[in-house]
Structures are given as structure tokens and as C-alpha cells.
Design an enzyme around this catalytic site. Structure first.
Site, PDB file in Angstrom:
ATOM      1  N   ILE A 140      78.738  59.657  27.647  1.00 18.49           N
ATOM      2  CA  ILE A 140      77.950  58.453  27.817  1.00 18.49           C
ATOM      3  C   ILE A 140      77.294  58.140  26.474  1.00 18.49           C
ATOM      4  O   ILE A 140      76.629  58.996  25.890  1.00 18.49           O
ATOM      5  CB  ILE A 140      76.874  58.625  28.908  1.00 18.49           C
ATOM      6  CG1 ILE A 140      77.535  58.939  30.261  1.00 18.49           C
ATOM      7  CG2 ILE A 140      76.025  57.362  29.001  1.00 18.49           C
ATOM      8  CD1 ILE A 140      78.462  57.859  30.784  1.00 18.49           C
ATOM      9  N   LYS A 141      77.508  56.920  25.982  1.00 18.47           N
ATOM     10  CA  LYS A 141      76.971  56.530  24.676  1.00 18.47           C
ATOM     11  C   LYS A 141      75.537  56.027  24.830  1.00 18.47           C
ATOM     12  O   LYS A 141      75.260  55.138  25.641  1.00 18.47           O
ATOM     13  CB  LYS A 141      77.839  55.439  24.037  1.00 18.47           C
ATOM     14  CG  LYS A 141      79.234  55.913  23.692  1.00 18.47           C
ATOM     15  CD  LYS A 141      80.078  54.808  23.085  1.00 18.47           C
ATOM     16  CE  LYS A 141      79.759  54.582  21.629  1.00 18.47           C
ATOM     17  NZ  LYS A 141      80.714  53.635  21.001  1.00 18.47           N
ATOM     18  N   ILE A 142      74.647  56.618  24.047  1.00 15.92           N
ATOM     19  CA  ILE A 142      73.236  56.230  24.023  1.00 15.92           C
ATOM     20  C   ILE A 142      72.849  55.998  22.565  1.00 15.92           C
ATOM     21  O   ILE A 142      73.118  56.846  21.712  1.00 15.92           O
ATOM     22  CB  ILE A 142      72.336  57.328  24.637  1.00 15.92           C
ATOM     23  CG1 ILE A 142      72.733  57.591  26.100  1.00 15.92           C
ATOM     24  CG2 ILE A 142      70.863  56.931  24.547  1.00 15.92           C
ATOM     25  CD1 ILE A 142      71.956  58.724  26.751  1.00 15.92           C
TER      26      ILE A 142
END
Length: 360
Positions: A140-142
Site C-alpha cells: 500500500i503506497k503512503i
């Protein structure tokens, strides 16, 4: 038979990831071909990529119609589409994931860019999307904004693999690494496994695009690689630190440095500038499809990045002397990057809404 230049990078220990996802890429078998022939071992996506994929083709129309019939709309409909694509891609990379001891073979899905400055909502969405995808090789890209750093620590503590995005400087990279290590340390303290994977994505080419007009010809297209070399030294320092080694001793794995935004923006420069120039073991380079194909066709044998950063500090000092405020520019690039993804997010949802009206 894998192509020579990509294979050389792979043998060096660098992962080649594709910075693209479309349904056609999956349906046509093109992605599988890149895995088989061009040593591609992972994939990244972002709101701009999905905006182009959905708005510029009819490949998603049938599924959008089906989602509408099921009562889905807006952001929920989009994430359903994105998760479908990325779980298919994750399954294609599952053999790579297994073969590399779960180090490689990842795909990435970004949380809503509207949440870049909302820690609590970012963590909640990261957990929900990872559960929805239900794949061990999905990041998951944050974003590595100040608020994002808190979300990264909490997501890692919750066991969600994270691709930290929108990093532009060594200082920003170190902050991301610190957030990752804090999350792992909290897991160890709670009696949980510290084996939660992450990459830290350093954006490269936007540096050079931002300063081209302010520099003499001899200095153009040197800033991005200098920043990357400095960050690589910091990355190696983290891996060799007592702090990380204590975690490694109880099962942690490295948060790998990932070079992003590696498509050449200057038409007068080599189209493989940021591939040949950023070869390094235990790192990732995620590149646009056009750049991947160019590197496979005529890429030069890579020279490994120097462990000590080489001439990075000298080159950065020369840019500072030329009037480039590197600290201010890093902050601006990160802020502009976040705003750009928000714009793409709105355009993406506008395209989905327009298609929804037609298809309904």
C-alpha cells in the site's frame, strides 16, 4: 531468453519494476512477456497511471457497467477496479515472490491522495485496501509527508506492507526509514513478527526537470542522480546500523530503496539515463514501459553506485553554489507531487463519472 541489459541489472541484485498498470497490459499477455523476457519482477501504480488507463480506453467499460449495476460508485467503484487489476498482477508475480524468499515480486496500490495529510484516515484505508486485495505481495503506497510518516509507522505496526512514496531527498528518505523502523520496533515490543515489508521510493527525474532552466548545459541532468547517490549512501548506512541489525536478528528485512520517476524528461538526454546511472544491489528501479523497452533495446552495461555516494556531495554543493536551494526544492517537489496526484484523482473520478452516466 531474457534481454541482456535488464538481465545484467537483475544479476547485479537490482529489481526492475514496471511503473504502469492497464487492463490491456494484463489481458494481452504483455506483462507476462515482460516478466519472462525483460526480467521485470514487480509493478507500481499511482492515480495518474489509473487515470490514463481508465479514461483513455474502453477496456474498463464492461466492468464499470457491472459495478454500477451492483450499486457501486465513486471512490469505491474505482478501488474495486484497481484491486482487480493489481491482484491479477500480484498473482503473475507470485512465482517471483516465492523464488526470492518473498523479497521481490510486489505490486503497489496507492491510498487516496486526498488523505495525504490525514494520518488516521490513511491508516484506516491502508488496512482496508490490503485486506480487500488479500495478497501478501501487495504494497500500500503512503506518501512520505509529515502526516504520512505517522501513518507509515502505524500501518507497519498493523502488519500492512508499505511503499513509501513521494520522497525527494536524503532527509525525507531518512524520515521514512525511521518511521519504518519505529513500526517494526513497536511490533517487537508487542511480541509480533517484525517481518513486514517496505520500500522507500525516491523520485529522481523531477529534480532535473525543475532546475534545467537555471543551470549551464554542463550541469543539466546531474542533480537527480547526485541526490540518488547521496540517498543510497544513507540507505546503506541504515542497513549497517546497530538499530536495524537488532531488528534483523529477530526476523526483520530491509526496507529497500526504490528509484522512481526514472523516465527521462529531457529529450536531449539519454532515454536510459536514470536506469544505467542508478544500478545498485538490493534496490529497485521502477520505470515507465517506454523506458523499460528502451533499456532492453540499447541500454548500456550498468556501473554500480558507489557505496560512499561518490561525488554526490560535490555535485550537490555545485548546485547550491549555482543558486539552487536544495532543501526548499525538495519540500516543493514533495508538495507539488502530492497536489499532482490529487489533480489526477479528481480527473480519474471525473472520467469514471462520465463513463458511468453513459453506461447507465
Amino acid at each position: 531468453m531474457t534481454s541482456g541489459a535488464p538481465r545484467a541489472l537483475n544479476e547485479l541484485g537490482q529489481s526492475l519494476w514496471l511503473d504502469n498498470i492497464t487492463r490491456d497490459l494484463l489481458d494481452s499477455g504483455r506483462l507476462q512477456g515482460y516478466i519472462d523476457d525483460l526480467s521485470v519482477t514487480g509493478l507500481t501504480s499511482n492515480p495518474t497511471i489509473f487515470d490514463h488507463a481508465i479514461s483513455r480506453s474502453a477496456a474498463y467499460d464492461v466492468e464499470i457497467h457491472r459495478q454500477l449495476d451492483a450499486g457501486q460508485s465513486g471512490e469505491e467503484l474505482f478501488f474495486n477496479l484497481a484491486v482487480q487489476d493489481l491482484t491479477r498482477a500480484a498473482d503473475l508475480f507470485a512465482p517471483v515472490h516465492a523464488r526470492t524468499g518473498t523479497v521481490d515480486g510486489f505490486v503497489s496500490l496507492e491510498v487516496s491522495p486526498l488523505l495525504a495529510y490525514d494520518t488516521r484516515a490513511t491508516v484506516a484505508q491502508a488496512k482496508a485496501l490490503h485486506a480487500q486485495a488479500n495478497r501478501p505481495n501487495l504494497f500500500i503506497k503512503i506518501p512520505g509527508t509529515t502526516e504520512g510518516l505517522q501513518a507509515i509507522e502505524q500501518a507497519i505496526f498493523a502488519g500492512v506492507p508499505v511503499n513509501v512514496t513521494l520522497l525527494f531527498s536524503t532527509v525525507q528518505y531518512k524520515a521514512a526509514a525511521d518511521a519504518y523502523l519505529k513500526g517494526l520496533e513497536r511490533r517487537v515490543a508487542a511480541g509480533l513478527s517484525p517481518d513486514v515489508r517496505s520500500v522507500a521510493s525516491l523520485f529522481v527525474s523531477r529534480w532535473d526537470r525543475a532546475v534545467t532552466a537555471q543551470l549551464p548545459a554542463a550541469m543539466r541532468n546531474t542533480l537527480g542522480i547526485a541526490v540518488s547517490r547521496q540517498a543510497y549512501k544513507a540507505y546503506r548506512d541504515v542497513l549497517e546500523s546497530d538499530r536495524f541489525q537488532r531488528l534483523e536478528n529477530v526476523g526483520a528485512r530491509a526496507q529497500r530503496l526504490l528509484f522512481a520517476s526514472t523516465g527521462t524528461k529531457d529529450k536531449h538526454a539519454s532515454d536510459t539515463l536514470y536506469i544505467s546511472g542508478l544500478a545498485a544491489p538490493n534496490t529497485v528501479n521502477t520505470m515507465p514501459e517506454e523506458t523499460l523497452l528502451a533499456f532492453a533495446d540499447h541500454g548500456a552495461a550498468p556501473h554500480t553506485l558507489p557505496r560512499d555516494g561518490g561525488d554526490a556531495d560535490v555535485v550537490l554543493a555545485a548546485h547550491a553554489k549555482a543558486g539552487i536551494d536544495l532543501t526548499a526544492l525538495a519540500a516543493k517537489l514533495q508538495s507539488d507531487g502530492a497536489k499532482g496526484f490529487v489533480e489526477s484523482w479528481y480527473e480519474l473520478h471525473g472520467a469514471i463519472d462520465a463513463k458511468s452516466r453513459v453506461l447507465a
